[in-house]
Write a protein that holds these residues in place. Structure first.
Motif, short mmCIF file in Angstrom:
data_model
loop_
_atom_site.label_atom_id
_atom_site.label_comp_id
_atom_site.label_asym_id
_atom_site.label_seq_id
_atom_site.Cartn_x
_atom_site.Cartn_y
_atom_site.Cartn_z
N ILE A 149 -22.39 -38.57 11.99
CA ILE A 149 -21.35 -37.65 11.54
C ILE A 149 -20.47 -37.23 12.71
N VAL A 150 -21.03 -37.16 13.92
CA VAL A 150 -20.21 -36.86 15.10
C VAL A 150 -19.18 -37.97 15.33
N LEU A 151 -19.64 -39.23 15.27
CA LEU A 151 -18.72 -40.36 15.48
C LEU A 151 -17.66 -40.42 14.38
N LEU A 152 -18.09 -40.23 13.13
CA LEU A 152 -17.13 -40.26 12.03
C LEU A 152 -16.13 -39.11 12.16
N GLY A 153 -16.61 -37.95 12.59
CA GLY A 153 -15.72 -36.82 12.78
C GLY A 153 -14.69 -37.09 13.86
N MET A 154 -15.09 -37.73 14.94
CA MET A 154 -14.14 -38.06 16.00
C MET A 154 -13.12 -39.09 15.52
N LEU A 155 -13.57 -40.06 14.72
CA LEU A 155 -12.64 -41.04 14.16
C LEU A 155 -11.63 -40.38 13.22
N ALA A 156 -12.06 -39.32 12.55
CA ALA A 156 -11.17 -38.64 11.60
C ALA A 156 -10.18 -37.71 12.30
N THR A 157 -10.58 -37.14 13.45
CA THR A 157 -9.74 -36.11 14.07
C THR A 157 -8.86 -36.60 15.21
N LEU A 158 -9.32 -37.56 16.00
CA LEU A 158 -8.51 -38.03 17.12
C LEU A 158 -7.16 -38.59 16.68
N PRO A 159 -7.09 -39.41 15.62
CA PRO A 159 -5.76 -39.88 15.19
C PRO A 159 -4.85 -38.75 14.71
N ILE A 160 -5.45 -37.71 14.10
CA ILE A 160 -4.64 -36.55 13.70
C ILE A 160 -4.02 -35.91 14.93
N HIS A 237 -23.31 -36.12 0.31
CA HIS A 237 -23.21 -37.08 1.40
C HIS A 237 -22.07 -38.08 1.18
N MET A 238 -21.99 -38.64 -0.01
CA MET A 238 -20.98 -39.67 -0.26
C MET A 238 -19.56 -39.09 -0.19
N GLU A 239 -19.40 -37.88 -0.73
CA GLU A 239 -18.08 -37.24 -0.66
C GLU A 239 -17.68 -36.97 0.78
N THR A 240 -18.66 -36.55 1.61
CA THR A 240 -18.37 -36.29 3.02
C THR A 240 -17.90 -37.55 3.72
N ILE A 241 -18.63 -38.65 3.52
CA ILE A 241 -18.25 -39.91 4.14
C ILE A 241 -16.88 -40.38 3.63
N ALA A 242 -16.65 -40.21 2.32
CA ALA A 242 -15.39 -40.67 1.73
C ALA A 242 -14.20 -39.89 2.27
N VAL A 243 -14.30 -38.56 2.29
CA VAL A 243 -13.16 -37.75 2.74
C VAL A 243 -12.88 -37.97 4.22
N LEU A 244 -13.91 -37.94 5.04
CA LEU A 244 -13.69 -38.19 6.47
C LEU A 244 -13.19 -39.61 6.71
N GLY A 245 -13.69 -40.57 5.92
CA GLY A 245 -13.22 -41.94 6.05
C GLY A 245 -11.75 -42.08 5.68
N ILE A 246 -11.33 -41.36 4.64
CA ILE A 246 -9.91 -41.40 4.23
C ILE A 246 -9.03 -40.81 5.33
N TRP A 247 -9.46 -39.68 5.91
CA TRP A 247 -8.68 -39.09 6.99
C TRP A 247 -8.62 -40.03 8.20
N ALA A 248 -9.73 -40.69 8.51
CA ALA A 248 -9.75 -41.62 9.63
C ALA A 248 -8.82 -42.80 9.37
#
Length: 283
Positions: A149-160, A237-248
């Motif tokens: 979740i840390v890695l996914l969070g960084m992928l979602a926020t750094l491009p923003i 869990h799936m919603e978390t991965i999906a939303v962060l994945g969409i933002w990334a």
């Protein structure tokens, strides 16, 4: 070795140097550590409070949420501030003028900001585990979930952050952009569970990655029965991965477009004009 590979290697080395400079400069180190230390103090004051009649300690619920907030806030505004500052002082123009310089430049910024995200994360996590109780990081699976979740969070926020930084010609504009982000932090269930907030506030918070990062961190760090205080009584869990994945995904599509647009507009005259304005403000 091809030119792109050389540029990536140069970027990795540059990022490591910048991160080392941050860790050895008193002023930079203070800025990096100030908020994490404040968050640890907040956890100390919250450790004996409980959330309503649930029986769960408020500090236990807040620790993973605060970690998620640090990832999102440092990831977004770390790279945004760097891009705007180095656009103003001409560093970006020099990178643009070097063959494959923008590749190495962006790789270096990602390395530097990743360090700015992970160092405060560890500073809050380690003492936080001793300050609050009932944290369920006692299996390899829980630690793998946390890392994921840390890695996914960084992928979602750094491009923003890169997108925001490309829109402002100076750091002051990025500072103004932080105000609505702080508002989102306030309504995203970071310091108090989102279930205690009005429905329309919950809807707004769920549109942005800050809430989902906090939820993902709580899912990784807390026992299963703590999900009872979440929306729907589930970790989703799936919603978390999906939303962060969409933002990334959206960020990785949008950020390169905005960065190329920003780089095309850079010239010696534009840098000189920004420097002159900055000096006028200083005097």
């Amino acid at each position: 070795m091809n030119p792109i590979t050389n540029a990536v290697h140069a970027g990795l080395a540059r990022g490591a140097i910048e991160l080392r400079q941050t860790m050895t400069n008193g002023q930079d180190l203070f800025g990096l550590l100030f908020w994490p230390v404040i968050m640890v103090v907040v956890l100390i004051f919250m450790r004996n409070a409980t959330f309503g009649s649930s029986g769960f300690m408020l500090g236990t619920l807040a620790l993973p949420s605060i970690l998620g907030m640090l990832i999102s806030f440092n990831g977004i505004f770390g790279i945004a501030q760097l891009l705007s500052m180095e656009r103003e002082d001409g560093t970006l123009l020099r990178a643009k003028a070097t063959p494959n310089g923008m590749v190495g430049y962006l790789v270096g910024k990602v390395v530097t900001v990743s360090g700015w995200v992970l160092v405060p994360f560890v500073i809050v996590l380690v003492p936080g585990l001793f300050v609050v109780g009932d944290v369920a990081l006692n299996t390899a699976g829980a630690w793998l979930s946390l890392i994921g979740i840390v890695l996914l969070g960084m992928l979602a926020t750094l491009p923003i952050g890169a997108s925001i930084g490309s829109l402002f010609a100076n750091p002051r504009g990025v500072g103004f952009a932080s105000m609505p982000i702080m508002g989102l932090v306030a309504v995203s269930g970071i310091f108090y569970p989102i279930t205690s907030m009005p429905g329309w506030v919950q809807g707004i918070a769920q549109c942005f990655p800050i809430y989902w990062l906090g939820l993902g961190m709580r899912a990784a760090m807390l026992p299963d029965d703590a999900a009872a205080v979440e929306l729907g009584g589930s970790w989703r869990h799936m919603e978390t991965i999906a939303v962060l994945g969409i933002w990334a995904a959206g960020g990785f599509v949008l950020a390169p477009v905005l960065l190329r647009r920003m780089a095309r507009r850079e010239s010696g005259s534009s840098v000189a004009a920004r420097r002159e304005k900055a000096m006028q403000r200083a005097y």
